[in-house]
Design a protein around this motif. Structure first.
Motif, PDB file in Angstrom:
ATOM      1  N   ARG A   1      -1.465  -5.222  10.722  1.00 42.64           N
ATOM      2  CA  ARG A   1      -2.700  -4.910  11.450  1.00 42.64           C
ATOM      3  C   ARG A   1      -2.694  -3.436  11.803  1.00 42.64           C
ATOM      4  NH1 ARG A   1      -5.626  -8.668   9.701  1.00 42.64           N
ATOM      5  NH2 ARG A   1      -5.254 -10.734  10.487  1.00 42.64           N
TER       6      ARG A   1
ATOM      7  N   GLN B   1       0.897  -1.153   0.000  1.00 44.44           N
ATOM      8  CA  GLN B   1       0.000   0.000   0.000  1.00 44.44           C
ATOM      9  C   GLN B   1       0.933   1.200   0.000  1.00 44.44           C
ATOM     10  OE1 GLN B   1      -2.487   0.580   3.451  1.00 44.44           O
ATOM     11  NE2 GLN B   1      -4.024   1.605   2.203  1.00 44.44           N
TER      12      GLN B   1
ATOM     13  N   PRO C   1      -5.225  -3.518   5.358  1.00 44.51           N
ATOM     14  CA  PRO C   1      -6.125  -2.933   4.370  1.00 44.51           C
ATOM     15  C   PRO C   1      -7.121  -3.999   3.895  1.00 44.51           C
ATOM     16  CG  PRO C   1      -3.830  -2.464   3.838  1.00 44.51           C
ATOM     17  CD  PRO C   1      -3.834  -3.472   4.943  1.00 44.51           C
ATOM     18  N   ILE C   2      -8.330  -3.603   3.627  1.00 42.17           N
ATOM     19  CA  ILE C   2      -9.363  -4.542   3.184  1.00 42.17           C
ATOM     20  C   ILE C   2      -8.894  -5.242   1.916  1.00 42.17           C
ATOM     21  CG2 ILE C   2     -11.716  -4.750   2.283  1.00 42.17           C
ATOM     22  CD1 ILE C   2     -12.438  -2.389   4.136  1.00 42.17           C
ATOM     23  N   GLY C   3      -8.935  -6.583   1.938  1.00 42.60           N
ATOM     24  CA  GLY C   3      -8.593  -7.375   0.775  1.00 42.60           C
ATOM     25  C   GLY C   3      -7.113  -7.661   0.585  1.00 42.60           C
TER      26      GLY C   3
ATOM     27  N   ARG D   1     -15.708 -18.939   8.492  1.00 42.94           N
ATOM     28  CA  ARG D   1     -14.509 -18.703   7.695  1.00 42.94           C
ATOM     29  C   ARG D   1     -13.956 -20.026   7.164  1.00 42.94           C
ATOM     30  NH1 ARG D   1      -9.280 -18.979   9.008  1.00 42.94           N
ATOM     31  NH2 ARG D   1      -7.849 -17.933   7.624  1.00 42.94           N
TER      32      ARG D   1
END
Length: 80
Positions: free
Chosen positions: A29, A3, A32-34, A72
């Motif tokens: 942690r 990122q 980022p989402i995904g 999950r």
């Protein structure tokens, strides 16, 4: 997976001629989402580029994932 300039997810995947094996991976942690999904997709893309036809995500096995209440694990088992 990066990122910007920061590493956010990584996976260690040894592979042989026909199969890659997820050995270890992690995300920062808060992740980022995904980020973890993108790491796996990137691994699959690279394996395909090397002619490797199968990728074992490790973890839950399809038969054991259906014998749990953890959504999950059930999802991973269904995907596999």
């Amino acid at each position: 997976v990066y990122q910007g300039a920061q590493l956010t997810a990584a996976a260690l995947v040894p592979y042989a001629r026909h199969r890659g094996y997820f050995l270890h991976g992690g995300v920062t942690r808060p992740a980022p989402i995904g980020a973890a999904v993108l790491a796996h997709m990137s691994v699959m893309e690279r394996l395909i580029g090397k002619g490797v036809a199968a990728y074992d995500l490790g973890g839950v096995r399809p038969s054991s994932g259906r014998n749990t209440d953890d959504p999950r694990l059930v999802g991973i088992a269904d995907f596999k």
